[in-house]
Design an enzyme around this catalytic site. Structure first.
Site, PDB file in Angstrom:
ATOM      1  N   HIS A  55      47.287  47.883  35.488  1.00 23.30           N
ATOM      2  CA  HIS A  55      48.014  47.213  34.395  1.00 23.30           C
ATOM      3  C   HIS A  55      46.975  46.407  33.604  1.00 23.30           C
ATOM      4  CE1 HIS A  55      51.757  47.576  37.076  1.00 23.30           C
ATOM      5  NE2 HIS A  55      51.795  48.495  36.139  1.00 23.30           N
ATOM      6  N   GLU A  58      46.415  42.482  33.667  1.00 17.64           N
ATOM      7  CA  GLU A  58      46.271  41.795  34.954  1.00 17.64           C
ATOM      8  C   GLU A  58      44.789  41.615  35.261  1.00 17.64           C
ATOM      9  OE1 GLU A  58      50.529  43.601  36.436  1.00 17.64           O
ATOM     10  OE2 GLU A  58      48.770  43.941  37.682  1.00 17.64           O
ATOM     11  N   HIS A 148      46.449  43.821  41.804  1.00 16.13           N
ATOM     12  CA  HIS A 148      47.265  43.443  40.637  1.00 16.13           C
ATOM     13  C   HIS A 148      47.471  41.933  40.598  1.00 16.13           C
ATOM     14  CE1 HIS A 148      49.145  47.472  39.555  1.00 16.13           C
ATOM     15  NE2 HIS A 148      48.434  47.756  40.633  1.00 16.13           N
ATOM     16  N   GLU A 212      49.348  41.888  45.125  1.00 17.05           N
ATOM     17  CA  GLU A 212      49.665  41.006  43.996  1.00 17.05           C
ATOM     18  C   GLU A 212      48.982  39.662  44.238  1.00 17.05           C
ATOM     19  OE1 GLU A 212      51.348  42.034  41.379  1.00 17.05           O
ATOM     20  OE2 GLU A 212      52.228  43.889  42.143  1.00 17.05           O
TER      21      GLU A 212
HETATM   22 ZN   LIG Z   1      50.468  45.206  38.114  1.00 15.96          ZN
END
Ligand SMILES: [Zn+2]
Length: 334
Positions: A55, A58, A148, A212
């Site tokens: 992404h 990020e 991420h 994350e």
């Molecule tokens: Zn992500």
């Protein structure tokens, strides 16, 4: 603020600052696609894939990885694994956008229907091909951490998603590693998915997780102190250390419902600002989609990645419950 040169280079998928150091140390280094570098030694070594920027907005993982690689490139002989680095959505990173046409992390699959013509579909093909070649060339264990940062707040600021298809013993080792990396929670997904980590786990036999690392911020404005445990653990992993034996076990959850947006009539009772792991009581309304209602079926369920504005056909959120890993295993055996 000015970016560290190593961070700016990695964000631009430019490996020229590190590659010569590993070549000089005797590694075979190749760049099979833009934003992909493979640094390979003996075939008996473990294979470790670290991906960032799947992404494009990020940025914390790009900063973390750039600093790790800069240090390692100065002591290249310390690299004890075969390493593949992926800078995922290069065009989106350049524009500080999550994606250009469509979320890249929904395309690691063969059947893409109408999304086949998107910019991200071609990129997913490149990454699937390169990771297959990387993981299948060596005999050692295979690890993939897709790094991420969440786009919203979270009751557990750092957490990881563990996809379907990983052997129980490997998964236990992964949970311990993630605990040492500072993850407060892990979520086990028993269903198939089309994320990068789900692909490497299901198709390439890797022990994989989507990690994350906190909340989205712009490049250069992330607080590296928040990712210290992850940074130390990754640095140790690349040097061939396994997690210390004293377990630092995160809370373990499992997915009990996937909320799919099937039509434009889809409506969620909360939105993209709802923090991850927000608790909903039994029978609470999660979403409606025309005549279909999604409700909480357990005493309580927690919502993760709520995003009602996804495309039709995509996942608008996950509902998870706490789970005892040992019990979950015995349930699976039955
Ligand atoms: Zn992500």
């Amino acid at each position: 603020m000015t970016l560290l040169p190593a961070v700016a280079a990695l964000a631009a998928a430019d490996f020229r600052g590190i590659v010569p150091h590993f070549v000089a140390a005797g590694f075979t280094v190749s760049e099979p696609a833009a934003g992909v570098v493979q640094i390979v030694g003996d075939a008996s070594r473990a294979s470790v894939l670290l991906s960032v920027g799947v992404h494009g907005d990020e940025t914390a993982p790009i900063e973390l990885l750039a600093q790790l690689l800069e240090v390692l490139a100065r002591q290249p002989h310390q690299l004890a694994v075969n390493l593949m680095i992926v800078v995922g959505n290069i065009a989106a990173i350049r524009q500080a956008q999550r994606f250009i046409d469509v979320d890249l992390n929904r395309l690691f699959c063969r059947e893409r229907g109408l999304l086949s013509a998107t910019a991200e579909a071609a990129r997913a093909d490149e990454l699937m091909l390169a990771s297959r070649a990387f993981f299948t060339r060596a005999a050692g264990p295979r690890l993939h951490l897709d790094l991420h940062t969440a786009i919203r707040g979270s009751l557990y600021p750092t957490f990881a998603m563990i996809p379907h298809g990983i052997a129980a013993t490997d998964r236990q080792a992964l949970i311990a590693l993630l605990g040492h990396a500072g993850m407060a929670a892990v979520i086990l997904n028993r269903s198939t998915a089309s994320t990068f980590s789900a692909y490497t786990a299901a198709e390439l036999g890797a022990t994989s997780a989507t990690v994350e690392l906190g909340q989205v911020s712009t490049l250069g404005n992330n607080d590296p102190g928040r990712f210290a445990a992850a940074s130390v653990t990754l640095a140790r992993t690349l040097r061939g250390y396994t997690a210390p034996t004293i377990p630092q076990v995160p809370l373990v959850f499992e997915v009990v419902q996937e909320i799919i947006k099937h039509s434009e009539a889809f409506h969620m009772t909360f939105d993209g600002t709802t923090p991850n792991f927000t608790v909903l009581p039994r029978d609470a309304l999660i979403a409606t989609d025309g005549l279909v209602e999604y409700r909480v079926g357990h005493d309580e369920e927690r919502v993760v990645f709520p995003n009602p504005s996804v495309r039709i056909g995509f996942r608008a959120g996950l509902m998870v419950v706490r789970c005892d890993v040992t019990q979950a295993e015995s349930r699976r055996v039955q």
